[in-house]
Design an enzyme around this catalytic site. Structure first.
Site, PDB file in Angstrom:
ATOM      1  N   GLU A 268       0.833  -1.211   0.000  1.00 10.16           N
ATOM      2  CA  GLU A 268       0.000   0.000   0.000  1.00 10.16           C
ATOM      3  C   GLU A 268       0.866   1.260   0.000  1.00 10.16           C
ATOM      4  O   GLU A 268       0.507   2.270  -0.622  1.00 10.16           O
ATOM      5  CB  GLU A 268      -0.938  -0.001   1.215  1.00 10.16           C
ATOM      6  CG  GLU A 268      -1.776  -1.257   1.390  1.00 10.16           C
ATOM      7  CD  GLU A 268      -2.524  -1.674   0.130  1.00 10.16           C
ATOM      8  OE1 GLU A 268      -2.834  -0.799  -0.702  1.00 10.16           O
ATOM      9  OE2 GLU A 268      -2.786  -2.872  -0.041  1.00 10.16           O
TER      10      GLU A 268
ATOM     11  N   GLU B 242      -0.605  -2.293  -9.808  1.00  4.65           N
ATOM     12  CA  GLU B 242      -0.477  -3.411  -8.868  1.00  4.65           C
ATOM     13  C   GLU B 242       0.818  -4.191  -9.047  1.00  4.65           C
ATOM     14  O   GLU B 242       1.402  -4.666  -8.072  1.00  4.65           O
ATOM     15  CB  GLU B 242      -1.685  -4.337  -9.004  1.00  4.65           C
ATOM     16  CG  GLU B 242      -3.027  -3.670  -8.755  1.00  4.65           C
ATOM     17  CD  GLU B 242      -3.129  -3.041  -7.363  1.00  4.65           C
ATOM     18  OE1 GLU B 242      -2.308  -3.333  -6.484  1.00  4.65           O
ATOM     19  OE2 GLU B 242      -4.057  -2.232  -7.163  1.00  4.65           O
TER      20      GLU B 242
END
Length: 837
Positions: free
Chosen positions: A292, A314
């Site tokens: 994150e 991602e």
């Protein structure tokens, strides 16, 4: 929710530029809805043109465009507001009432069963910000957000920037940097707070008041890990953290493990660990924190223009999370965990009908859910790691830094990244891009060794097979480990750096010398390929897997044997024997965990059901012996395996005794609630525990996690009534959160209940279209996968899947069904190979 097409988004981004959102949320009402007021300042490049803004409200009370009130019934269509005759500069004001959600998308409201505390939190990816404010909901229309929230007096409200409670009672937050709508975030409720710093940045940790002690105990570990990662990221990216604070909020019933909202990271509550957390659990949590955090630069500061570059978001976060955790924290074996666990997710996806290129064609927001998979995350990371190995770490990071500098607070696309990398490395990446990013599938690399009459190696090569769907041999940069057997030892002779290309790549260094006992391709796990070894190397692995000294090499070797077993090229029993021998000496918890999971899959899914109980009877006592070893870092893995393998009356009685005592006779702590629920569920599935015992454990654990664990245990009971209760909940409209429905679904199908599985398999398949009608795509997909993943019994399941496929279901459900159909057929092939003769 209506799909936003790629063409609609492109047209709107060419037409509009958004300056600022002012969002006012009123969360004071006790009901199922909340009030949202949004003011949007934006410009139009072609005055007089029309557009639309998304707004998924249950009621719109007021729409004002440039001072003129619009007729709601004429311009509001349920989830969009039509905007006609736009001026060059515009101000839109929308006042609307929205519903709280229970599927984790939009604005979720949760009431704590422990103390009745109320918590509200948002989740907007990929196209759900308009569930709580009117907005142009696409990633390339970035704007500044100014948030104001009215909430009950005893609540804490959190936004993406620093804020305060004003004299009027509202919480007002500083305007944000330009952000995409899917990154808008707010959290509010009766939070317990721990203040600190993350790498010198003001930080707060927040969790439900009823688990304050858990947060207090874990806060230091979270802050230390996050600080180490932030310092490392700042160095890697050549720029400091780009936002003003770094809060973490641990929320219940979260849809995903974490969400990278700038300045307000949200994490699933289970990421809070206690003092008995294992090394593997802490390492996994460290990777989540780092993943994150990586998004703060790659994703939040610089954001992909459209969702076909979701992998860029991602894949980078995956790559850099494992890199930073391995280099900046105590978890130096993180890359081993990547190979043993995360990467396997991507390999599994490569075998399915839904396989897609790393860069897919996403025609609308509805297609995003199809690509939140192991190819986007794990293969995306692995391909980038391969590119870093090819270009070199320094040029690779130089290119990344250039992208961040050039596109800060704006949007980026793949050509922007490639241009920066080509400039930094002075290399043309067009062929690499076509081969690796736009072409789906995985290549197979196979070692070939020609024997000579003298017993030395003749010609040695790596042969490459193209993916099944594409006649393509890719270029691979990798290492090959060369090993000899000397007595009982496996000794490394050499490690070769090899550039694989074409159908055959020679290894002339090995010709004419002693024939290696093992040639381990991709030993350092920097390539993306399926590996098959020559017969001598395979035989060496089967008897000597545990003797490989390097844990990453062991992870690669284990993966080779697992893929052969999965593809019906290696008998299940041979894989079980080799894995058991290797686990006797395994010291890496992540690797041991992955191996135990594969053993379970081999016994429960790939192996013959006729041999399952016999194998468990052998595995259970063996795991118990490993679990008794003191100071073994893998001990928690083996303790959990003992529970899963318990089948005899004596073993089940021992589990019940351990639960009652609160600690095992060997000092194993069974007061860890997760361990207790593992035992309760196993006893429930075996018929040794009923509703009364499950509810007694739930009274001990009154948390949301306890409610979910109890739901799984109740559904796991070997009773028709238990399965009927679970199906009744799944088919009942509304009222139950998707998180709790998942827990019920998780317990329905058990490998030790084949008769019940046969009875309910068709029922589960028939239910799927209903789930997709009643739930958001993300929740429906999660429920569908849980119902399907263990449905491998019953002769008519394939036919049942075909019937649903013939009814033209939602495209996303269609791919899930096709994937499961293919997986089911593959499992039947391995089972047939394993049937007793």
């Amino acid at each position: 929710m209506r799909n936003l097409s790629y063409q609609e988004a492109r047209s709107r981004s060419r037409l509009l530029k958004v300056g600022e959102y002012r969002a006012e949320l009123d969360l004071r009402g006790p009901g199922e809805t909340f009030l949202s007021r949004t003011r949007i300042a934006f410009s139009c490049r072609r005055p007089g043109a029309g557009s639309f803004v998304e707004c998924a409200a249950v009621r719109v009370d007021r729409i004002v465009l440039n001072g003129v009130q619009l007729p709601v019934d004429q311009v509001f269509g349920g989830d969009r507001i039509r905007l006609d005759e736009l001026a060059e500069d515009n101000v839109l004001e929308v006042e609307a009432v929205y519903p709280y959600t229970s599927d984790g998308q939009g604005l979720q409201r949760f009431t704590d069963p422990v103390d009745a505390g109320v918590y509200v939190y948002s989740y907007a990816q990929a196209h759900d910000a308009h569930r709580f404010l009117a907005c142009f909901d696409q990633p390339d229309l970035k704007a500044s957000f100014r948030l104001s929230v009215r909430a009950p007096g005893d609540w804490t409200v959190l936004g993406m920037t620093p804020g305060h409670r004003s004299e009027s009672g509202s919480w007002d937050f500083e305007p944000t940097e330009p952000l995409s709508t899917y990154l808008f975030a707010v959290a509010a409720g009766n939070f317990h707070e721990v203040r600190g710093e993350v790498g010198g940045i003001p930080a707060g940790l927040y969790a439900r008041r009823s688990i304050a002690a858990r947060l207090d105990a874990d806060a230091a570990d979270v802050l230390v890990t996050a600080s180490a990662c932030l310092s490392s990221f700042s160095d890697l990216f050549g720029m400091p953290y780009p936002f003003r604070k770094y809060d973490h909020v641990f929320v219940p019933e979260f849809n995903v493990i974490g969400m990278e909202n700038p300045g307000l990271v949200m994490l699933r509550e289970e990421c809070l660990l206690d003092a008995t957390a294992t090394y593997e659990e802490r390492q996994t949590r460290a990777v989540v924190l780092a993943h994150e955090m990586a998004h703060m630069w790659f994703g939040n500061l610089v954001t992909p223009r459209w969702w076909d570059d979701l992998w860029l978001n991602e894949g980078f976060a995956e790559l850099l999370a494992f890199l930073v955790v391995a280099e900046a924290t105590e978890f130096t074996s993180a890359w081993t965990a990547f190979c043993a666990g995360r990467k396997e997710w991507g390999h599994a996806c490569e075998r399915l009908p839904s396989v897609h290129a790393v860069v897919p064609e996403i025609r609308g927001t509805a297609g995003v859910m199809l690509h939140l998979d192991g190819i986007t995350y794990a293969k995306g990371a692995a391909v980038l790691r391969q590119l870093m190995a090819r270009l070199g770490r320094v040029p690779f990071l130089a290119g990344v830094r250039a992208v961040l500098r050039r596109h800060a607070y704006a949007n980026v696309s793949l050509p922007d990244l490639l241009a920066a990398l080509e400039e930094a490395a002075d290399e043309d990446l067009e062929d690499w891009t076509d081969d690796w990013l736009y072409t789906p599938g995985v290549n197979t690399l196979r070692t070939v060794v020609e024997e000579t009459p003298e017993g030395t190696a003749g010609r040695v090569a790596i042969e490459q097979e193209a993916p099944r769907s594409h006649p393509l041999e890719r270029a691979h940069t990798l290492q090959v480990g060369v090993y000899d057997e000397e007595g009982v030892d496996l000794v490394k002779r050499d490690r070769l750096h090899v550039e694989v290309s074409g159908k055959r790549t020679e290894l002339p260094e090995l010709g004419g010398h002693r024939r290696p006992a093992l040639l381990l391709v991709n030993e350092t796990d920097e390539a993306w390929a399926t590996v098959r070894l020559d017969p001598v190397s395979t035989a060496t692995l089967l008897r000597s897997l545990g003797r490989l000294e390097d844990p990453t090499a062991r992870a690669v070797a284990w993966q080779v044997l697992w893929h052969m077993t999965r593809d019906a090229e290696l008998p299940v029993q041979r894989f079980l024997d080799a894995s058991r021998a290797a686990l006797e000496t395994e010291t890496d918890p992540a690797l041991a965990g992955a191996a135990v999971d594969r053993l379970r899959q081999a016994v429960d899914r790939l192996g013959s059901p006729l041999l399952r109980e016999e194998r468990l009877r052998r595995l259970g006592p063996w795991y118990a012996g490993l679990a008794r070893r003191q100071d073994d870092p893998c001990r928690p893995v083996f303790e959990a395996a003992v529970v899963e393998c318990a089948t005899t009356e004596r073993e089940l009685a021992d589990l019940a005794d351990r639960l009652a005592a609160g600690a095992g006779a060997d000092g194993t702590a069974e007061d860890r609630q997760a361990a207790r629920w593992r035992i309760v569920t196993r006893l429930a599935a075996a018929g040794a525990f009923g509703r009364a015992e499950i509810m007694a454990e739930m009274a001990r654990d009154t948390t949301p996690a306890g409610a979910a664990a109890a739901a799984t245990a109740l559904s796991a009971r070997p009773l028709h009534a238990a399965k009927e209760e679970a199906f009744a909940l799944l088919t009942r409209p509304g009222g139950t959160s998707v998180s709790l429905l998942e827990a019920h679904a998780r317990g329905i199908f058990r490998p030790d209940q084949p008769a019940l599985a046969r009875t309910y398999a068709s029922r589960a398949v028939d239910l799927l279209p209903t789930l997709w009608q009643r739930h958001d795509a993300r929740g429906a997909a999660r429920l569908s996968r849980l119902l399907l993943q263990d449905v491998h019994t019953g002769p008519d399941v394939v036919e049942q899947l075909d019937l649903v496929l013939g009814s033209e279901p939602d495209e996303r459900l269609r791919w899930l069904l096709l994937d499961h159909r293919a997986d089911l057929i593959s499992v039947r092939e391995t089972r047939a190979m394993d049937e007793p003769r």
